[in-house]
Design a protein around this motif. Structure first.
Motif, PDB file in Angstrom:
ATOM      1  N   LEU A 142      17.044  36.526  35.822  1.00  0.00           N
ATOM      2  CA  LEU A 142      18.772  36.390  37.360  1.00  0.00           C
ATOM      3  C   LEU A 142      19.798  35.791  36.823  1.00  0.00           C
ATOM      4  CD1 LEU A 142      16.434  36.316  40.434  1.00  0.00           C
ATOM      5  CD2 LEU A 142      17.344  37.831  40.543  1.00  0.00           C
ATOM      6  N   GLU A 143      19.182  34.552  35.817  1.00  0.00           N
ATOM      7  CA  GLU A 143      20.459  34.150  35.965  1.00  0.00           C
ATOM      8  C   GLU A 143      21.786  34.702  34.328  1.00  0.00           C
ATOM      9  OE1 GLU A 143      23.064  31.068  34.813  1.00  0.00           O
ATOM     10  OE2 GLU A 143      21.505  31.115  36.554  1.00  0.00           O
TER      11      GLU A 143
ATOM     12  N   ALA B 170      18.150  42.402  41.826  1.00  0.00           N
ATOM     13  CA  ALA B 170      18.015  41.688  42.884  1.00  0.00           C
ATOM     14  C   ALA B 170      16.916  42.297  44.189  1.00  0.00           C
ATOM     15  CB  ALA B 170      19.704  41.077  43.949  1.00  0.00           C
ATOM     16  N   ALA B 171      16.466  43.870  43.757  1.00  0.00           N
ATOM     17  CA  ALA B 171      16.102  44.734  44.816  1.00  0.00           C
ATOM     18  C   ALA B 171      15.518  43.549  45.615  1.00  0.00           C
ATOM     19  CB  ALA B 171      15.635  45.068  43.941  1.00  0.00           C
ATOM     20  N   ARG B 172      15.714  44.232  47.461  1.00  0.00           N
ATOM     21  CA  ARG B 172      15.153  43.597  48.327  1.00  0.00           C
ATOM     22  C   ARG B 172      13.717  44.042  48.999  1.00  0.00           C
ATOM     23  NH1 ARG B 172      17.997  41.729  53.442  1.00  0.00           N
ATOM     24  NH2 ARG B 172      18.716  43.981  52.835  1.00  0.00           N
TER      25      ARG B 172
ATOM     26  N   TYR C  18      10.048  36.323  45.626  1.00  0.00           N
ATOM     27  CA  TYR C  18      10.886  37.631  44.661  1.00  0.00           C
ATOM     28  C   TYR C  18      10.182  38.815  44.496  1.00  0.00           C
ATOM     29  CZ  TYR C  18      13.302  39.634  40.761  1.00  0.00           C
ATOM     30  OH  TYR C  18      14.370  40.748  40.316  1.00  0.00           O
ATOM     31  N   GLY C  19      10.367  39.824  44.353  1.00  0.00           N
ATOM     32  CA  GLY C  19       9.568  40.973  43.928  1.00  0.00           C
ATOM     33  C   GLY C  19       8.495  41.845  44.774  1.00  0.00           C
TER      34      GLY C  19
ATOM     35  N   ALA D  37      18.126  36.574  45.418  1.00  0.00           N
ATOM     36  CA  ALA D  37      16.857  36.943  44.740  1.00  0.00           C
ATOM     37  C   ALA D  37      16.928  35.764  44.238  1.00  0.00           C
ATOM     38  CB  ALA D  37      17.766  37.539  43.786  1.00  0.00           C
ATOM     39  N   ARG D  38      17.299  34.529  43.453  1.00  0.00           N
ATOM     40  CA  ARG D  38      17.286  33.385  43.093  1.00  0.00           C
ATOM     41  C   ARG D  38      16.094  32.882  44.054  1.00  0.00           C
ATOM     42  NH1 ARG D  38      21.809  31.627  39.823  1.00  0.00           N
ATOM     43  NH2 ARG D  38      21.001  29.920  38.875  1.00  0.00           N
ATOM     44  N   GLU D  39      16.771  32.315  45.748  1.00  0.00           N
ATOM     45  CA  GLU D  39      15.937  32.120  46.630  1.00  0.00           C
ATOM     46  C   GLU D  39      14.602  32.779  46.880  1.00  0.00           C
ATOM     47  OE1 GLU D  39      19.048  32.180  49.469  1.00  0.00           O
ATOM     48  OE2 GLU D  39      20.165  30.568  48.292  1.00  0.00           O
TER      49      GLU D  39
END
Length: 121
Positions: free
Chosen positions: A11-12, A106-108, A86-87, A77-79
């Motif tokens: 993510l970073e 970043a998939a939700r 996440y995931g 996504a990081r949050e």
């Protein structure tokens, strides 16, 4: 390295890549105060030239806006990762397949629910 650390690193990395592209494009599309993005006078310019400039400017601004949205998606996504969410598909609650997260960190949503969300939009 644990899975959480790998995800954080991915993510970073994606955040840095998108932010770098965004910064580059924002510099290229920045307007000075009072600048309209075209010449001060359209006198002597063919209307097609003005239209082409307007179209190009619109495309540039659309790309900047889309990249801004992608950066925000990575931040969300990081949050979710910090909250332990996440995931997990935000619609059905099922795990999002690792291949999808690899392609779109970043998939939700899972693919099925993503298709439903896109049809509604």
């Amino acid at each position: 390295m644990n899975d959480t650390q790998e995800i954080q690193d991915r993510l970073e990395s994606e955040h840095r890549r998108l932010a770098s592209l965004l910064a580059f494009l924002e510099i290229g599309t920045a307007l000075q105060p009072g600048d309209t993005g075209t010449e001060l006078s359209v006198a002597g310019q063919h209307p097609a030239d003005v239209s082409t400039e307007t179209l190009e400017r619109t495309k540039e601004l659309t790309i900047v806006r889309d990249l801004s949205v992608q950066v925000e998606e990575i931040e969300r996504a990081r949050e979710r990762l910090e909250r332990g969410e996440y995931g997990v598909c935000q619609a059905c609650g099922k795990p999002i397949p690792p291949q999808r997260l690899e392609a779109k960190p970043a998939a939700r949503f899972c693919l099925d629910d993503q298709a439903i969300a896109e049809r509604r939009a």
